[in-house]
Design a protein around this motif. Structure first.
Motif, PDB file in Angstrom:
ATOM      1  N   LYS A 169       7.682 -12.823  -3.628  1.00 26.03           N
ATOM      2  CA  LYS A 169       6.360 -12.365  -3.803  1.00 26.03           C
ATOM      3  C   LYS A 169       5.167 -13.730  -3.589  1.00 26.03           C
ATOM      4  O   LYS A 169       5.433 -14.624  -4.326  1.00 26.03           O
ATOM      5  N   SER A 170       4.307 -13.484  -2.638  1.00 24.95           N
ATOM      6  CA  SER A 170       3.147 -14.604  -2.562  1.00 24.95           C
ATOM      7  C   SER A 170       2.173 -14.590  -3.689  1.00 24.95           C
ATOM      8  O   SER A 170       1.689 -13.633  -3.987  1.00 24.95           O
ATOM      9  N   GLU A 181       0.200  -9.440   0.749  1.00 22.21           N
ATOM     10  CA  GLU A 181       1.550  -8.743  -0.044  1.00 22.21           C
ATOM     11  C   GLU A 181       2.619  -8.584   0.962  1.00 22.21           C
ATOM     12  O   GLU A 181       3.606  -8.577   0.145  1.00 22.21           O
ATOM     13  N   ASP A 186       6.253 -13.239   3.631  1.00 21.85           N
ATOM     14  CA  ASP A 186       7.554 -13.811   2.968  1.00 21.85           C
ATOM     15  C   ASP A 186       7.057 -15.342   2.806  1.00 21.85           C
ATOM     16  O   ASP A 186       7.695 -16.227   3.545  1.00 21.85           O
TER      17      ASP A 186
END
Length: 182
Positions: free
Chosen positions: A4-5, A76, A79
């Motif tokens: 999750k960035s 969102e 990766d």
């Protein structure tokens, strides 16, 4: 497993050094989204509208909001651990409120449904302030816009991390050190 960035947002009045730091972070290999208002302004000029924000602030703001939501949604899907963004969705309502312009309720809804993880505030810095063809704000207006940005983000509950007024690499390292544990 997808990471999750962490969405790191750089905000501040015009000509505070955000874009320069974004470029430096990008040069280091971080995924960065640039400011899109210049792109929107240039697109309008190609259509014969010299100052879209001044001539049709709602249309300009709708275009900005759409672009910033697109950036947020793209972040969102990435990766990568950290994403950096030059200006955010709440900037749109901060500017509209500052100029006392009406806007649809969807603008406020977007502020609440698209939440950033860290918000870095670049303070007004007289020594680096410049105007150009796309930046119509003088220093006094830039300072009052900064106040509106701070109010909007604080009203939305964001703790603001103030970036020191210093050389680019020091500012960048300050940001990177601030996010190390996140």
């Amino acid at each position: 497993m997808k990471i999750k960035s962490v969405k790191n947002l750089l905000i501040g009045g015009p000509s505070t050094g955000k874009s320069t730091v974004i470029e430096a972070l990008s040069d280091l290999g971080y995924f960065c989204f640039p400011e899109i208002s210049r792109e929107v302004t240039l697109e309008a000029r190609q259509l014969g509208i010299e100052h879209l924000f001044l001539d049709d602030p709602l249309r300009f703001s709708e275009m900005l909001l759409k672009g910033r939501i697109k950036q947020f949604e793209e972040a969102e899907t990435l990766d990568t651990r950290h994403v950096f963004m030059d200006r955010g969705i709440p900037d749109v309502t901060a500017y509209m409120d500052h100029f006392q312009e009406d806007y649809p309720k969807e603008f406020q809804k977007a502020n609440k449904t698209h939440v950033y993880d860290n918000v870095f505030l670049f303070p007004i810095w007289n020594d680096i302030y410049t105007q150009d063809n796309e930046r119509f704000e003088d220093l006094d207006l830039a300072e009052s816009l900064q106040d509106s940005l701070v109010k909007t983000y604080r009203d939305l509950g964001y703790p603001l991390i103030e970036v020191p007024k210093t050389r680019i690499h020091v500012r960048m390292n300050f940001i990177l050190n601030s996010i190390k544990t996140k």
